[in-house]
Write an enzyme that holds these catalytic residues in place. Structure first.
Site, PDB file in Angstrom:
ATOM      1  N   GLY A   1      -0.172   5.139  -1.062  1.00 35.01           N
ATOM      2  CA  GLY A   1      -1.237   5.860  -0.383  1.00 35.01           C
ATOM      3  C   GLY A   1      -0.754   7.080   0.377  1.00 35.01           C
ATOM      4  O   GLY A   1       0.418   7.479   0.294  1.00 35.01           O
ATOM      5  N   GLN A   2      -1.684   7.673   1.149  1.00 32.10           N
ATOM      6  CA  GLN A   2      -1.365   8.906   1.883  1.00 32.10           C
ATOM      7  C   GLN A   2      -0.184   8.679   2.832  1.00 32.10           C
ATOM      8  O   GLN A   2       0.744   9.492   2.895  1.00 32.10           O
ATOM      9  CB  GLN A   2      -2.592   9.382   2.679  1.00 32.10           C
ATOM     10  CG  GLN A   2      -2.390  10.755   3.310  1.00 32.10           C
ATOM     11  CD  GLN A   2      -3.430  11.110   4.363  1.00 32.10           C
ATOM     12  OE1 GLN A   2      -4.274  10.301   4.724  1.00 32.10           O
ATOM     13  NE2 GLN A   2      -3.352  12.331   4.862  1.00 32.10           N
TER      14      GLN A   2
ATOM     15  N   ASP B   1       2.017  -1.933  -4.459  1.00 30.97           N
ATOM     16  CA  ASP B   1       0.668  -1.358  -4.453  1.00 30.97           C
ATOM     17  C   ASP B   1      -0.105  -1.955  -5.631  1.00 30.97           C
ATOM     18  O   ASP B   1       0.497  -2.440  -6.598  1.00 30.97           O
ATOM     19  CB  ASP B   1       0.733   0.180  -4.577  1.00 30.97           C
ATOM     20  CG  ASP B   1      -0.502   0.872  -4.014  1.00 30.97           C
ATOM     21  OD1 ASP B   1      -0.395   1.516  -2.951  1.00 30.97           O
ATOM     22  OD2 ASP B   1      -1.582   0.772  -4.637  1.00 30.97           O
TER      23      ASP B   1
ATOM     24  N   GLY C   1       0.846  -1.203   0.000  1.00 31.59           N
ATOM     25  CA  GLY C   1       0.000   0.000   0.000  1.00 31.59           C
ATOM     26  C   GLY C   1       0.875   1.245   0.000  1.00 31.59           C
ATOM     27  O   GLY C   1       0.529   2.274   0.591  1.00 31.59           O
TER      28      GLY C   1
ATOM     29  N   TYR D   1     -15.194  -0.599   8.610  1.00 31.70           N
ATOM     30  CA  TYR D   1     -13.769  -0.273   8.765  1.00 31.70           C
ATOM     31  C   TYR D   1     -13.341  -0.458  10.228  1.00 31.70           C
ATOM     32  O   TYR D   1     -12.326  -1.094  10.522  1.00 31.70           O
ATOM     33  CB  TYR D   1     -13.574   1.174   8.314  1.00 31.70           C
ATOM     34  CG  TYR D   1     -12.196   1.766   8.527  1.00 31.70           C
ATOM     35  CD1 TYR D   1     -11.088   1.267   7.861  1.00 31.70           C
ATOM     36  CD2 TYR D   1     -12.021   2.853   9.379  1.00 31.70           C
ATOM     37  CE1 TYR D   1      -9.827   1.839   8.042  1.00 31.70           C
ATOM     38  CE2 TYR D   1     -10.782   3.431   9.559  1.00 31.70           C
ATOM     39  CZ  TYR D   1      -9.691   2.927   8.894  1.00 31.70           C
ATOM     40  OH  TYR D   1      -8.448   3.493   9.067  1.00 31.70           O
TER      41      TYR D   1
ATOM     42  N   ASP E   1      -1.183  -7.421  -5.454  1.00 29.72           N
ATOM     43  CA  ASP E   1      -2.474  -7.405  -4.759  1.00 29.72           C
ATOM     44  C   ASP E   1      -2.283  -7.993  -3.359  1.00 29.72           C
ATOM     45  O   ASP E   1      -1.879  -9.151  -3.209  1.00 29.72           O
ATOM     46  CB  ASP E   1      -3.476  -8.252  -5.572  1.00 29.72           C
ATOM     47  CG  ASP E   1      -4.869  -8.210  -4.963  1.00 29.72           C
ATOM     48  OD1 ASP E   1      -5.020  -7.723  -3.819  1.00 29.72           O
ATOM     49  OD2 ASP E   1      -5.800  -8.679  -5.639  1.00 29.72           O
TER      50      ASP E   1
END
Ligand code: NAD
Ligand code: SER
Length: 316
Positions: free
Chosen positions: A11-12, A34, A8, A141, A52
């Site tokens: 991402g941010q 990612d 990941g 979440y 993935d």
């Protein structure tokens, strides 16, 4: 030298963590992974792989290819996008964590996996939320964060996996836009202040949530991972705090620094999520166990956000 995989990494958080870890451990020792292609600039920074996180075999192939000993597992669906597709939220957030923990057991890896203030819910005390308290989230979440914390604890106690975690508050940053959370308004207000001079907030003015500036979050994350193992006494996820402010306090600080700025409020479905989370977090355990200290208050964060966004968008 460590060999690190960040899952990941676009991402941010990942896009800033990867740069910090490459500076510290060398660019070839930190591999980004990612589902999405990285930018050209990110590609130049060091090894990248498309992959993935829900495929255990793909992650294991990278662990073997690069002789990985540490994984930062950041791929997830966040609170707002998670409510749009709760099924994907459960599958991505839980399947990928289970794979990473299984691989940690098999290959003796150190793991970082973030939890969130979303692990809390309406039955949690909302002010100075303690480390050990009610965890009854009302979003999918949040459910994945509570289940994930318990899974991490299980692998640590049952299999001796060195897995570490914090409950991140809302993270504010300017390099990479956030990926679909409820706290995104605390980033969007700065983008719109610089680009449009006004902002329509999707939560009401009295909404107070715990937040942190990204440089603090990145430093704290690395400090947690580097702390001697005997210092890590929380087996689930550490409460991790910096600043708390209301949406109207944030707007007032921006207005002070951006002449003519105006903010309006049109709460949407994310208001209900924000109202289910704490307003401030007590993080004594992180401060005592591994010496956590934040450096940015609201004013210092706002100055840095505006300076960098003006530069990014070529504004004076
Ligand atoms: P983000 O949405 O910005 O980034 C997640 C990245 O994961 C994206 O680049 C996405 O392309 C990638 N991804 C999605 N599905 C994938 C898959 N199947 N395989 C590989 N990669 C995939 O999220 P973020 O803000 O960087 O958050 C990272 C972690 O930190 C998450 O676990 C999140 O819950 C947690 N967290 C973030 C915040 C915050 O304010 N940003 C707060 C609390 C917790
Ligand atoms: N920033 C995240 C969100 O709003 C908190 O985990 O979803």
């Amino acid at each position: 030298m460590k060999k690190i995989l960040i899952i990941g990494a676009n991402g941010q958080i990942g896009s800033e963590l990867i740069a910090a870890l490459r500076t510290k451990y060398g660019q070839d020792n930190v591999i980004g992974m990612d589902l999405r292609e990285p930018s050209e600039e990110q590609k130049k920074g060091g090894p990248w792989e498309l992959g993935d996180a829900t495929s255990k075999t793909s992650i294991e192939a990278l662990i073997k290819k690069y002789q990985i000993d540490t994984v930062f597992h950041l791929a997830a669906l966040l609170s707002a996008t998670g409510e749009k597709d709760p099924d994907l939220c459960w599958r991505l957030n839980m399947d990928s964590l289970r794979h990473v923990l299984e691989l940690a057991k098999a290959h003796k890896l150190q793991i970082f996996w973030p939890s969130s203030i979303a692990a809390f819910g309406p039955t949690t005390p909302r002010v100075n939320t303690p480390q050990y308290t009610s965890l009854e989230p009302t979003t999918m979440y949040g459910v994945t964060k509570v289940a994930g914390e318990l899974l991490c604890q299980y692998y640590k106690l049952r299999w001796g996996v060195d897995v570490r975690s914090v409950r991140y508050p809302g993270l504010v940053s300017w390099k990479t836009p956030p990926g679909g959370g409820t706290t995104d308004y605390a980033v969007a207000i700065f983008y719109d202040a610089v680009q449009k001079g006004s902002y329509e907030n999707f939560v009401g003015p009295k909404t107070v949530l715990p937040m942190m500036y990204m440089p603090d979050a990145i430093r704290g994350t690395i400090e947690l991972m580097e702390a001697p193992i005997e210092k890590i006494k929380v087996n689930t996820a550490y409460n991790f705090a910096a600043i708390s402010f209301s949406a109207e306090e944030l707007a007032a600080v921006v207005k002070k620094k951006v002449p003519g700025f105006s903010c309006t409020y049109k709460p949407d479905h994310r208001q209900k999520i924000a109202d289910s989370w704490p307003q401030s977090i007590e993080d004594k355990s992180a401060r005592a166990d591994w010496n956590w200290k934040h450096q940015y208050d609201l004013d210092k964060m706002a100055d840095d956000m505006l300076r960098n966004l003006k530069k990014k968008f070529g504004k004076k």
